[in-house]
Design a protein around this motif. Structure first.
Motif, short mmCIF file in Angstrom:
data_model
loop_
_atom_site.label_atom_id
_atom_site.label_comp_id
_atom_site.label_asym_id
_atom_site.label_seq_id
_atom_site.Cartn_x
_atom_site.Cartn_y
_atom_site.Cartn_z
N GLY A 19 43.74 114.96 -19.91
CA GLY A 19 43.68 116.27 -19.25
C GLY A 19 43.12 117.31 -20.19
N GLY A 20 42.39 118.26 -19.66
CA GLY A 20 41.78 119.27 -20.52
C GLY A 20 41.61 120.58 -19.81
N ASP A 21 40.80 121.44 -20.36
CA ASP A 21 40.64 122.77 -19.80
C ASP A 21 39.40 122.88 -18.94
OD1 ASP A 21 39.36 124.34 -22.84
OD2 ASP A 21 38.71 122.61 -21.71
N SER A 22 38.80 121.77 -18.58
CA SER A 22 37.58 121.79 -17.80
C SER A 22 37.70 120.84 -16.62
CB SER A 22 36.42 121.34 -18.70
OG SER A 22 35.32 120.93 -17.93
N PRO A 23 37.10 121.19 -15.47
CA PRO A 23 37.13 120.26 -14.34
C PRO A 23 36.47 118.93 -14.67
CG PRO A 23 36.30 122.40 -13.64
CD PRO A 23 36.44 122.43 -15.14
N THR A 24 35.65 118.88 -15.70
CA THR A 24 35.01 117.62 -16.05
C THR A 24 36.01 116.64 -16.65
OG1 THR A 24 34.37 118.43 -18.22
CG2 THR A 24 32.76 118.67 -16.44
N MET A 95 41.15 124.92 -8.19
CA MET A 95 41.85 123.93 -7.37
C MET A 95 41.02 122.65 -7.32
SD MET A 95 44.67 125.39 -6.33
CE MET A 95 45.27 124.41 -4.98
N ALA A 96 41.70 121.52 -7.20
CA ALA A 96 41.01 120.22 -7.12
C ALA A 96 41.91 119.24 -6.40
CB ALA A 96 40.69 119.72 -8.53
N TYR A 97 41.32 118.10 -6.02
CA TYR A 97 42.11 117.02 -5.45
C TYR A 97 41.56 115.68 -5.88
CZ TYR A 97 38.69 115.36 -2.06
OH TYR A 97 37.58 114.80 -1.49
N ARG A 125 44.63 124.71 -11.78
CA ARG A 125 44.43 124.97 -13.20
C ARG A 125 45.37 126.10 -13.61
NH1 ARG A 125 38.65 124.63 -15.10
NH2 ARG A 125 38.34 125.92 -13.27
N GLU A 126 46.21 125.82 -14.61
CA GLU A 126 47.19 126.79 -15.12
C GLU A 126 47.04 126.88 -16.62
OE1 GLU A 126 51.06 125.51 -13.94
OE2 GLU A 126 50.52 125.41 -11.83
N ASP A 127 46.75 128.04 -17.12
CA ASP A 127 46.61 128.24 -18.57
C ASP A 127 45.67 127.22 -19.19
OD1 ASP A 127 48.46 130.39 -18.49
OD2 ASP A 127 50.13 128.95 -18.60
N GLY A 128 44.55 126.95 -18.49
CA GLY A 128 43.53 126.05 -19.02
C GLY A 128 43.82 124.56 -18.85
#
Length: 156
Positions: A19-24, A95-97, A125-128
């Motif tokens: 997990g990270g701070d980017s949707p990628t 937001m994502a799914y 996404r919460e706090d990155g």
């Protein structure tokens, strides 16, 4: 920009460690709550509202979710395999799914069991960091529809 597919090997899928701070780097296994009997406990919580419509039990709100995962932790042991097949995913803003088939071999109340869940998770996404806001899972029954193979999908 489309997110890269999350890893599907057992170690990475069970820990949610990518997990990270980017949707990628959208995780298939959330950091906020263990979504698999093979996941690790003690992970950071997501902010409210959070909910689970589970194959075993449902929960709404952090207190019920904590009780649900304590119940699951007491019932599940000896995970020998946990993999997933990602069927669909998308990211829109914060937001994502993901929609996936989760394949698990584990002991439930001391008896070995292998099963597949159809699982949909909604992330925020919460706090990155990507955290699960909602999870739905149900048991895949023999004869249920399987995701189409790459050969049977219409051309894009």
């Amino acid at each position: 920009m489309r997110p890269r597919l999350p890893p599907t090997n057992s170690r990475e899928a069970s820990t949610g460690s990518w997990g990270g701070d980017s949707p990628t780097s959208l995780p298939a296994r959330p950091r906020s709550h263990a979504s698999s009997p093979c996941s690790r406990a003690g992970e950071q919580r997501s902010r409210e509202p959070v909910s689970v419509l589970g194959a075993w039990r449902n929960a709404t709100g952090q207190e019920e979710i904590d009780e649900l995962f304590a119940y699951l932790a007491a019932s599940f042991s000896d995970c020998t395999s946990s993999t997933m097949d990602l069927v669909a995913f998308d990211v829109v803003g914060d937001m994502a799914y993901t929609a996936a088939l989760e394949h698990t071999s584990v002991s439930v109340d001391g008896r070995p069991r292998t099963y597949t869940l159809r699982a949909t998770q909604v992330y925020r996404r919460e706090d990155g960091q990507w955290r699960v806001a909602h999870r739905h899972g149900d048991t895949l029954i023999d004869g249920d529809a399987q995701p189409p193979s790459d050969e049977s999908r219409p051309p894009s």
